[in-house]
Design an enzyme around this catalytic site. Structure first.
Site, PDB file in Angstrom:
ATOM      1  N   CYS A  27       0.895  -1.196   0.019  1.00  0.00           N
ATOM      2  CA  CYS A  27       0.032  -0.157   0.027  1.00  0.00           C
ATOM      3  C   CYS A  27       0.765   1.238  -0.072  1.00  0.00           C
ATOM      4  O   CYS A  27       1.721   1.407   0.971  1.00  0.00           O
ATOM      5  CB  CYS A  27      -0.663  -0.155   1.293  1.00  0.00           C
ATOM      6  SG  CYS A  27      -1.638   1.548   1.622  1.00  0.00           S
ATOM      7  N   GLY A  28       0.751   2.052  -1.095  1.00  0.00           N
ATOM      8  CA  GLY A  28       1.462   3.563  -1.057  1.00  0.00           C
ATOM      9  C   GLY A  28       1.338   4.222   0.140  1.00  0.00           C
ATOM     10  O   GLY A  28       2.353   4.867   0.399  1.00  0.00           O
TER      11      GLY A  28
END
Length: 137
Positions: free
Chosen positions: A11-12
């Site tokens: 997840c960024g």
């Protein structure tokens, strides 16, 4: 100061949050919650400490949210927690715990209020530059 992040390395937002924590000079305890989910009591405690409705912690994108019919209002908080326990991907991330509180850090700059000091500016993976003190709730 001790900081814990419930993290998903894919997840960024979670990666950006982790890097902001590190920029503050703290190496956090990293819990990859998909590999090591919190216990039911821990999850309920985190939700209570964040002061948010259980539903606000549900992640929709990339999860079985729609298939399980979780958009319907028929589910109790206990049932929603049960779904998160059965499918940890439904737990939105990143959740950060520090001496200053507990917060779902979406967007990632929400972590700044939980850090020991000002980190100045930070450039997210997408190139967006954020500055300490510029957090929108």
């Amino acid at each position: 100061m001790t900081i814990t992040i419930y993290h998903n390395p894919k997840c960024g937002t979670s990666r950006n949050t982790l890097e902001m924590i590190r920029k503050s000079g703290v190496e956090p305890e990293i819990i990859e919650y998909l590999k090591t989910p919190p216990s039911r009591d821990e999850l309920v405690g985190l939700i209570a400490r964040m002061g948010i409705p259980v539903r606000d912690l549900l992640r929709q994108k990339g999860t079985p949210y729609d298939e399980l019919g979780l958009g319907e209002d028929k589910w109790s908080d206990d049932e929603l927690v049960d779904f998160m326990m059965e499918h940890p991907i439904l737990i939105n991330r990143p959740i950060v715990v520090s001496d200053k509180g507990v917060r779902l850090c979406r967007p990632s700059e929400k972590v700044m209020d939980l850090l020991p000091g000002d980190i100045g500016t930070f450039t997210k993976e997408d190139g967006e530059v954020v500055a300490s003190g510029a957090v929108n709730d």
